[in-house]
Design a protein around this motif. Structure first.
Motif, PDB file in Angstrom:
ATOM      1  N   THR A 256     -15.517   0.909   8.291  1.00  0.00           N
ATOM      2  CA  THR A 256     -14.702   0.327   7.608  1.00  0.00           C
ATOM      3  C   THR A 256     -15.238  -0.361   6.219  1.00  0.00           C
ATOM      4  O   THR A 256     -14.551  -0.821   5.472  1.00  0.00           O
ATOM      5  CB  THR A 256     -14.185  -1.118   8.488  1.00  0.00           C
ATOM      6  OG1 THR A 256     -15.381  -1.573   9.111  1.00  0.00           O
ATOM      7  CG2 THR A 256     -13.273  -0.658   9.458  1.00  0.00           C
ATOM      8  N   ARG A 257     -16.515  -0.037   5.828  1.00  0.00           N
ATOM      9  CA  ARG A 257     -17.096  -0.252   4.591  1.00  0.00           C
ATOM     10  C   ARG A 257     -16.895   0.959   3.638  1.00  0.00           C
ATOM     11  O   ARG A 257     -17.638   0.755   2.739  1.00  0.00           O
ATOM     12  CB  ARG A 257     -18.387  -1.011   4.932  1.00  0.00           C
ATOM     13  CG  ARG A 257     -18.226  -2.276   5.682  1.00  0.00           C
ATOM     14  CD  ARG A 257     -19.438  -3.158   5.674  1.00  0.00           C
ATOM     15  NE  ARG A 257     -20.795  -2.463   5.619  1.00  0.00           N
ATOM     16  CZ  ARG A 257     -21.809  -2.725   4.668  1.00  0.00           C
ATOM     17  NH1 ARG A 257     -21.662  -3.593   3.731  1.00  0.00           N
ATOM     18  NH2 ARG A 257     -22.838  -2.084   4.840  1.00  0.00           N
TER      19      ARG A 257
ATOM     20  N   TRP B   3     -12.304   4.536   3.257  1.00  0.00           N
ATOM     21  CA  TRP B   3     -11.538   3.641   4.096  1.00  0.00           C
ATOM     22  C   TRP B   3     -10.804   2.566   3.368  1.00  0.00           C
ATOM     23  O   TRP B   3      -9.633   2.139   3.684  1.00  0.00           O
ATOM     24  CB  TRP B   3     -12.500   2.886   5.252  1.00  0.00           C
ATOM     25  CG  TRP B   3     -11.771   2.217   6.325  1.00  0.00           C
ATOM     26  CD1 TRP B   3     -11.492   0.875   6.319  1.00  0.00           C
ATOM     27  CD2 TRP B   3     -11.489   2.690   7.561  1.00  0.00           C
ATOM     28  NE1 TRP B   3     -10.913   0.443   7.393  1.00  0.00           N
ATOM     29  CE2 TRP B   3     -10.874   1.517   8.289  1.00  0.00           C
ATOM     30  CE3 TRP B   3     -11.233   3.902   8.071  1.00  0.00           C
ATOM     31  CZ2 TRP B   3     -10.186   1.957   9.635  1.00  0.00           C
ATOM     32  CZ3 TRP B   3     -11.008   3.956   9.451  1.00  0.00           C
ATOM     33  CH2 TRP B   3     -10.531   2.936  10.019  1.00  0.00           C
ATOM     34  N   THR B   4     -11.580   1.580   2.539  1.00  0.00           N
ATOM     35  CA  THR B   4     -10.945   0.586   1.757  1.00  0.00           C
ATOM     36  C   THR B   4      -9.742   1.303   0.714  1.00  0.00           C
ATOM     37  O   THR B   4      -8.743   0.516   0.512  1.00  0.00           O
ATOM     38  CB  THR B   4     -11.857  -0.034   1.138  1.00  0.00           C
ATOM     39  OG1 THR B   4     -12.736   0.734   0.282  1.00  0.00           O
ATOM     40  CG2 THR B   4     -12.713  -1.089   2.008  1.00  0.00           C
TER      41      THR B   4
ATOM     42  N   GLU C 211      -6.819   1.530   2.822  1.00  0.00           N
ATOM     43  CA  GLU C 211      -6.267  -0.044   3.030  1.00  0.00           C
ATOM     44  C   GLU C 211      -5.685  -0.332   1.809  1.00  0.00           C
ATOM     45  O   GLU C 211      -4.452  -0.810   1.911  1.00  0.00           O
ATOM     46  CB  GLU C 211      -7.458  -0.945   3.398  1.00  0.00           C
ATOM     47  CG  GLU C 211      -7.998  -0.989   4.763  1.00  0.00           C
ATOM     48  CD  GLU C 211      -9.082  -1.806   5.033  1.00  0.00           C
ATOM     49  OE1 GLU C 211      -9.205  -2.120   6.336  1.00  0.00           O
ATOM     50  OE2 GLU C 211      -9.772  -2.303   3.986  1.00  0.00           O
ATOM     51  N   ASP C 212      -6.215  -0.112   0.618  1.00  0.00           N
ATOM     52  CA  ASP C 212      -5.364  -0.566  -0.585  1.00  0.00           C
ATOM     53  C   ASP C 212      -4.106   0.253  -0.683  1.00  0.00           C
ATOM     54  O   ASP C 212      -3.025  -0.286  -1.169  1.00  0.00           O
ATOM     55  CB  ASP C 212      -6.112  -0.442  -1.858  1.00  0.00           C
ATOM     56  CG  ASP C 212      -7.492  -1.241  -1.803  1.00  0.00           C
ATOM     57  OD1 ASP C 212      -7.468  -2.095  -0.934  1.00  0.00           O
ATOM     58  OD2 ASP C 212      -8.496  -0.873  -2.438  1.00  0.00           O
TER      59      ASP C 212
END
Ligand code: F6P
Length: 553
Positions: A12-13, A17-18, A21-22
Motif C-alpha cells: 500500500t506504500r 498503489w497510491t 487510489e488517487d
C-alpha cells in the motif's frame, strides 16, 4: 506496515498503489458505463481478449485505458511476471511448505523439461498418464473385472476438497462425452448418508472404488473408504481378496496406501508439487478419465496448456489471467467489493463455482504476507454463484438493486451440446438471451427518466430504477468441450496466481483448515464415549452436552 525484510516497500506504500487510489478518488462517485461507452465507440471491440477458444469481454467494467495502465504498472512493480516465471521454472514458491508449484507440468508435452531439485518431472507425469490410460481403457472395455468376474459398471470416487471437487465438477461438465453405460458417483462428506446414497442401489460385484487423497490421511476420506470396504466385503461374502480388484488409490503417499490394504500396483501417483486444489488434471482425474476416455482427457490437458502458454507469453495488455486478476484487485482493493460471483449459463457447469471456491478461497484466503506480517489490504474475495438462470430468480435482485458491489463473470456457449433434441436445442437461444440481457441490465440499468417515460407513478419510480454500473466479464466459447473446460480452469488458476502475487501472499498453502481438523479429533471422543475434553470452551461444551441429551431422547 513497514517495508519487507528484503527492502521492497509494503504494497500500500508503493507509488503504483497510491496512484490507483488517487485515480479512484478522482473518478468519484464512480465511472459511469453509459458515459464510458458513449465516449468511446470502439470500447466493445477493444476491451476483448482472446485466449484459445475463449472470447473474454471486459468492456462492462468500471475502467478506462488509464485504469488498466495503472493496474498493469502495479503488476510490473510487484513483479507478477517474474513470479510467474519462477512458478513455471519449478522454484519453491510455496515457501511455508517448501514446495514447488507445478500443476502446469501436469499438462506439459512429453518432450518438455521441467525440473524440480534437478530432476525432470515430465517423464513421470506421462508415465502416470499412460498407466491411467491403460487402466481406464480396461475398465471402459469391460476387461477389468471385479472379484466375481463381473465387469465394472459403477465407479465411486471417494475423496474430499481437491480430491473430489475437480473430478466431480469436470464429470458433470463433460457429461455428454462420458460413457453413459457406466455409473459415476462422488462421495466426499463424512456424513454416512453420502456413502449410503451413493451405494444403496449398486451391486458390489460391479463397483470400483477410487480412493483419492493426496496425503491418504484425510479423516473423511479414510473413514468413508473403510466403510466402503466393509460394504464391499459384506456384499461379496467377506473375502478380503476382493479389495484388490475393487479398490484403487490416487495419492502421493504409497506407504499409507499400503497400510490401508490397497496394492500399490493399483496406486496412481502424483507429487507434492501438485496442490490438492490444482490436482484434477493429475491422477486425481482418474474417475474422469474412465468417464470420458483417455483421448478426451488429453484434449482437456491440451486446453489447460493453451492457457498456460498464453499466460506465459501474451503481453500484459492482452494477457487474460493478468487482466482478470487485476480487475478483481481493482474492485476488492479500491472499491471495497467483498465478493465475486461466477454465474455459468450452462447446466453442465453447475458445480463450476463450487470448484472455484476451493481454488480461489483456499489459495487466497490469507491474512499474512509471505514474511508472516499481517496484510493491510484485502486479499481473496468470497466466491459464490450458481447457474445464472436459476440465480436470476433467487439472488440477482441483490446484485441489481442491493447496496453491494458484486463483480460477476457470466459464462456461456454458442452451441448447445449435440445430443439434445431439436426442441431442447432451440431453448439455447433463450438461455443465452438471458445471459446477454443480464449483462446489459447490470451494466446500464434503467434511469429514473426511462422509468417515468413508461408512465410509472412517481412514488414507484425509485423502486423500479436500476442504477446499473455493476461490472461483469462475459466469457464466451463455441461449445463446452474437454479442451474448453481445461482452458476455463487454467484461466481461473492463473487469475488466482496473479492476485496472490500482487498481494504478496502464499497462495499455495492452507494452514487455515488445520485448526478445525485438530479440534474435531479432540471433540469426537466426547461424542462417542462421553469422555471429558480438556480445554473445551463453555459454549462448545454446552453444545456437546445438548447433542448428547438429544441423541438419547
Ligand atoms: O483440508 C484441506 C485439504 O488439505 C485440501 O487442500 C485438500 O484438497 C483436501 O484437504 C483433501 O486432502 P487429501 O487429498 O490429502 O485427502
Amino acid at each position: 506496515m513497514s517495508d519487507s525484510p528484503s527492502g521492497s516497500p509494503s504494497l500500500t506504500r508503493r507509488p503504483e498503489w497510491t496512484a490507483l487510489e488517487d485515480h479512484r478518488t478522482d473518478a468519484l462517485p464512480q465511472p459511469d458505463l453509459r458515459e464510458l461507452f458513449a465516449a468511446d465507440p470502439g470500447r466493445a471491440e477493444r476491451y476483448v481478449v482472446h485466449v484459445g477458444d475463449l472470447r473474454i469481454d471486459y468492456s462492462k467494467h468500471l475502467v478506462t485505458d488509464e485504469t488498466l495502465a495503472l493496474l498493469q504498472e502495479l503488476a510490473t512493480a510487484t513483479d507478477v511476471f517474474g513470479q510467474r516465471d519462477a512458478m513455471f521454472r519449478g522454484e519453491k514458491i510455496n515457501a511455508t511448505e517448501n514446495r514447488a508449484v507445478l500443476h502446469t507440468a501436469l499438462r506439459a508435452p512429453r518432450d518438455a523439461v521441467v525440473e524440480v531439485d534437478g530432476e525432470n518431472v515430465v517423464p513421470g507425469v506421462h508415465a502416470v498418464l499412460d498407466k491411467m490410460s491403460g487402466f481406464a481403457n480396461r475398465v471402459r472395455s469391460g476387461e477389468w473385472t471385479g472379484h466375481t468376474g463381473k465387469r465394472i459398471r459403477n465407479v465411486v470416487n471417494i475423496g474430499i476438497g481437491g480430491s473430489d471437487l475437480g473430478p466431480a465438477m469436470a464429470y458433470d461438465a463433460l457429461r455428454p462425452f462420458t460413457a453413459r453405460e457406466l455409473t459415476f458417483r462422488f462421495v466426499s462428506n463424512v456424513d454416512g448418508s453420502d456413502l449410503h446414497e451413493a451405494t444403496r442401489d449398486l451391486d458390489p460385484a460391479e463397483t470400483l472404488f477410487i480412493v483419492a487423497s493426496k496425503t491418504f490421511t484425510t479423516i473423511e476420506t479414510i473413514t468413508n473408504a473403510t466403510s466402503a470396504r466393509s460394504w464391499l466385503l459384506d456384499g461379496l461374502g467377506g473375502d478380503e481378496k476382493a479389495v484388490a480388484t475393487h479398490f484403487v488409490a490416487l495419492s502421493t503417499n504409497a506407504e499409507k496406501v499400503a497400510d490401508f490394504g490397497i496394492d500399490v500396483d493399483n496406486m496412481f501417483e502424483f507429487w507434492d508439487w501438485v496442490g490438492g486444489r490444482y490436482s484434477y488434471d493429475s491422477a486425481i482425474g482418474l474417475s474422469l478419465m474412465i468417464a470420458i476416455g483417455p483421448d478426451r482427457f488429453r484434449e482437456m490437458l491440451d486446453g489447460f496448456r493453451i492457457v498456460d502458454e498464453h499466460f506465459r507469453n501474451a503481453p500484459a495488455e492482452a494477457n487474460a489471467p493478468l487482466l482478470l486478476g487485476l480487475l478483481g484487485i481493482w474492485y476488492g482493493n479500491f472499491h471495497g467489493a467483498q465478493s465475486h460471483a461466477v454465474l455459468p449459463y450452462s447446466h453442465y457447469l453447475s458445480k463450476f463455482t463450487a470448484y472455484l471456491q476451493q481454488l480461489d478461497m483456499e489459495s487466497n484466503g490469507k491474512s499474512v504476507d509471505r514474511d508472516g506480517r499481517p496484510v493491510e489490504w484485502q486479499t481473496g474475495p468470497v466466491v459464490w454463484g450458481t447457474p445464472g438462470t436459476n440465480g436470476q430468480h433467487a439472488y440477482y435482485q441483490l446484485i441489481h438493486q442491493g447496496t453491494k458491489l458484486i463483480p460477476a463473470d457470466l459464462i456461456g456457449f454458442a452451441r448447445p451440446v449435440a445430443e439434445l433434441s431439436d426442441e431442447l436445442k432451440a431453448q439455447h437461444d433463450l438461455l443465452m438471451a438471458n445471459l446477454f440481457a443480464q449483462g446489459q441490465a447490470l451494466a446500464f440499468g434503467k434511469t429514473a427518466e426511462e422509468v417515468r417515460a413508461e408512465g410509472v407513478p412517481d412514488e414507484q419510480v425509485p423502486h423500479r430504477t436500476f442504477q446499473g454500473n455493476h461490472p461483469t466479464t462475459t466469457i464466451l466459447a463455441t461449445e463446452l468441450t474437454p479442451s474448453v473446460l481445461g482452458q476455463l480452469v487454467a484461466l481461473y488458476e492463473h487469475k488466482v496466481f496473479v492476485q496472490g502475487a500482487v498481494w504478496n501472499i502464499d497462495s499455495f498453502d492452507q494452514w487455515g483448515v488445520e485448526l478445525g481438523k485438530v479440534l474435531a479429533k479432540r471433540v469426537e471422543p466426547a461424542l462417542t464415549e462421553g469422555a471429558d475434553v480438556p480445554g473445551l470452551d463453555p459454549s462448545t461444551a454446552a453444545l456437546v452436552a445438548a447433542y448428547r441429551n438429544l441423541r438419547e431422547v
